[in-house]
Design a protein around this motif. Structure first.
Motif, mmCIF file in Angstrom:
data_model
loop_
_atom_site.group_PDB
_atom_site.id
_atom_site.type_symbol
_atom_site.label_atom_id
_atom_site.label_comp_id
_atom_site.label_asym_id
_atom_site.label_seq_id
_atom_site.Cartn_x
_atom_site.Cartn_y
_atom_site.Cartn_z
ATOM 1 N N LYS A 205 0.088 -11.376 -9.866
ATOM 2 C CA LYS A 205 -0.982 -12.373 -9.762
ATOM 3 C C LYS A 205 -2.318 -11.735 -9.404
ATOM 4 O O LYS A 205 -3.372 -12.172 -9.887
ATOM 5 N N PHE A 206 -2.286 -10.679 -8.591
ATOM 6 C CA PHE A 206 -3.540 -10.025 -8.219
ATOM 7 C C PHE A 206 -4.155 -9.298 -9.412
ATOM 8 O O PHE A 206 -5.367 -9.351 -9.629
ATOM 9 N N ILE A 207 -3.315 -8.604 -10.180
ATOM 10 C CA ILE A 207 -3.814 -7.909 -11.367
ATOM 11 C C ILE A 207 -4.390 -8.920 -12.353
ATOM 12 O O ILE A 207 -5.452 -8.685 -12.961
ATOM 13 N N ALA A 208 -3.715 -10.061 -12.506
ATOM 14 C CA ALA A 208 -4.202 -11.103 -13.415
ATOM 15 C C ALA A 208 -5.560 -11.643 -12.961
ATOM 16 O O ALA A 208 -6.475 -11.829 -13.775
ATOM 17 N N ILE A 209 -5.700 -11.872 -11.657
ATOM 18 C CA ILE A 209 -6.971 -12.372 -11.123
ATOM 19 C C ILE A 209 -8.087 -11.361 -11.365
ATOM 20 O O ILE A 209 -9.189 -11.708 -11.825
ATOM 21 N N PHE A 210 -7.818 -10.079 -11.074
ATOM 22 C CA PHE A 210 -8.815 -9.034 -11.284
ATOM 23 C C PHE A 210 -9.210 -8.965 -12.762
ATOM 24 O O PHE A 210 -10.381 -8.796 -13.097
ATOM 25 N N ALA A 211 -8.215 -9.087 -13.647
ATOM 26 C CA ALA A 211 -8.484 -8.992 -15.087
ATOM 27 C C ALA A 211 -9.343 -10.157 -15.570
ATOM 28 O O ALA A 211 -10.282 -9.969 -16.364
ATOM 29 N N VAL B 141 5.323 -1.999 -11.983
ATOM 30 C CA VAL B 141 4.520 -2.725 -10.993
ATOM 31 C C VAL B 141 5.431 -3.615 -10.157
ATOM 32 O O VAL B 141 6.333 -4.271 -10.687
ATOM 33 N N HIS B 142 5.191 -3.636 -8.856
ATOM 34 C CA HIS B 142 5.936 -4.533 -7.974
ATOM 35 C C HIS B 142 5.551 -5.975 -8.300
ATOM 36 O O HIS B 142 4.396 -6.267 -8.614
ATOM 37 N N LEU C 171 -11.897 -1.760 -10.808
ATOM 38 C CA LEU C 171 -11.158 -2.399 -9.714
ATOM 39 C C LEU C 171 -9.811 -2.952 -10.199
ATOM 40 O O LEU C 171 -8.824 -2.948 -9.452
ATOM 41 N N THR C 172 -9.758 -3.398 -11.453
ATOM 42 C CA THR C 172 -8.499 -3.883 -12.011
ATOM 43 C C THR C 172 -7.494 -2.747 -12.135
ATOM 44 O O THR C 172 -6.306 -2.902 -11.818
ATOM 45 N N VAL C 173 -7.971 -1.581 -12.580
ATOM 46 C CA VAL C 173 -7.098 -0.405 -12.677
ATOM 47 C C VAL C 173 -6.607 -0.017 -11.287
ATOM 48 O O VAL C 173 -5.424 0.301 -11.096
ATOM 49 N N TRP C 174 -7.519 -0.060 -10.301
ATOM 50 C CA TRP C 174 -7.107 0.262 -8.929
ATOM 51 C C TRP C 174 -6.053 -0.718 -8.438
ATOM 52 O O TRP C 174 -5.073 -0.323 -7.792
ATOM 53 N N CYS C 175 -6.222 -2.002 -8.727
ATOM 54 C CA CYS C 175 -5.270 -3.020 -8.296
ATOM 55 C C CYS C 175 -3.890 -2.746 -8.891
ATOM 56 O O CYS C 175 -2.867 -2.822 -8.194
ATOM 57 N N TYR C 176 -3.852 -2.413 -10.181
ATOM 58 C CA TYR C 176 -2.588 -2.048 -10.824
ATOM 59 C C TYR C 176 -1.982 -0.840 -10.127
ATOM 60 O O TYR C 176 -0.773 -0.803 -9.819
ATOM 61 N N TYR C 177 -2.820 0.155 -9.836
ATOM 62 C CA TYR C 177 -2.340 1.393 -9.222
ATOM 63 C C TYR C 177 -1.810 1.126 -7.823
ATOM 64 O O TYR C 177 -0.812 1.715 -7.400
ATOM 65 N N PHE C 178 -2.453 0.213 -7.090
ATOM 66 C CA PHE C 178 -2.025 -0.098 -5.729
ATOM 67 C C PHE C 178 -0.612 -0.691 -5.724
ATOM 68 O O PHE C 178 0.207 -0.373 -4.862
#
Length: 231
Positions: free
Chosen positions: A17-23, A11-12, A44-51
């Motif tokens: 921080k975005f993945i943490a917020i989604f989680a 992950v970049h 949506l959390t999985v999508w955020c990680y994937y993005f």
């Protein structure tokens, strides 16, 4: 590559921080009586990680190859004048536009090796990045890369309809290798590549491109611009 490695990617750092917020939001949603909201959050959390994935790429190692700086679809190939802030002159150059949707990897890589001659950020609008006028009106960050033979290539990060931040990790004077990471754009956007005079594209509109891997052009080739057929 293992089966696990096919799905689990690095992950970049911009994504942590975005993945943490989604989680965290997803965990709170699971506390609600209606659990479907929690599962939507999980998706949506999985999508955020994937993005924010940042997979390794295998870059062709031959002098003169210009490689795609972005994942996506080639949306336009046409003559255009590079952004004026790069001070590359008023003459049109062949511009290749690679459009990234929200499911593409958004890490950007250097299209060719050289010295970053100029970096210039310009605020702007957030029009759909697939539109031609996005090159002029949208928020953008432009780089001029001076190659070993003295010629320059421009690569421009353009914010899209839902993009709100362009990340550029290099400064003027930085040396880049072909395929080296130099930044990313968050949530849907486009990259424009301006080829040096006389260099023809080796890719066609509608083709998929992968950052650090897909050859866009060859400085040493005298081949005519390629065409393609959609079947």
């Amino acid at each position: 590559m293992t089966m696990l490695g096919t799905f689990i990617k690095p992950v970049h750092r911009e994504g942590y921080k975005f993945i943490a917020i989604f989680a965290v939001v997803t965990a709170l949603l699971f506390l609600l009586p209606i659990k479907i909201f929690g599962w939507v959050g999980a998706g949506l959390t999985v999508w955020c990680y994937y993005f924010f994935r940042d997979p390794k790429r295998t870059t062709p190692d031959r002098e003169g190859l210009i490689i795609s700086p972005a994942d996506g679809v080639v949306s336009m190939i046409e003559p255009a004048v590079p952004p004026e802030e790069l001070e590359m002159g008023p003459d049109a150059m062949t511009r290749i536009s690679v459009f990234m949707n929200v499911f593409d990897c958004h890490v950007n890589r250097a299209p060719i090796g050289g010295i970053v001659d100029k970096v210039s950020y310009r605020p702007g609008k957030f029009l759909n990045a697939s539109l031609d006028k996005a090159s002029v009106d949208n928020e953008r960050n432009s780089l001029a890369i001076r190659m070993a033979d003295g010629r320059k290539l421009a690569v421009v990060q353009i914010a899209g309809l839902v993009a709100r931040r362009i990340v550029c990790d290099v400064a003027e004077g930085t040396g880049l290798e072909t395929g080296e990471r130099f930044g990313m754009i968050r949530f849907g956007s486009r990259l424009d590549i301006y080829l040096p005079d006389g260099v023809q594209p080796m890719i066609a509109v509608g083709q998929a491109a992968f950052a650090g891997e897909t050859v866009l052009a060859d400085l040493k080739s005298d081949e005519a611009a390629r065409t393609a057929i959609t079947r």
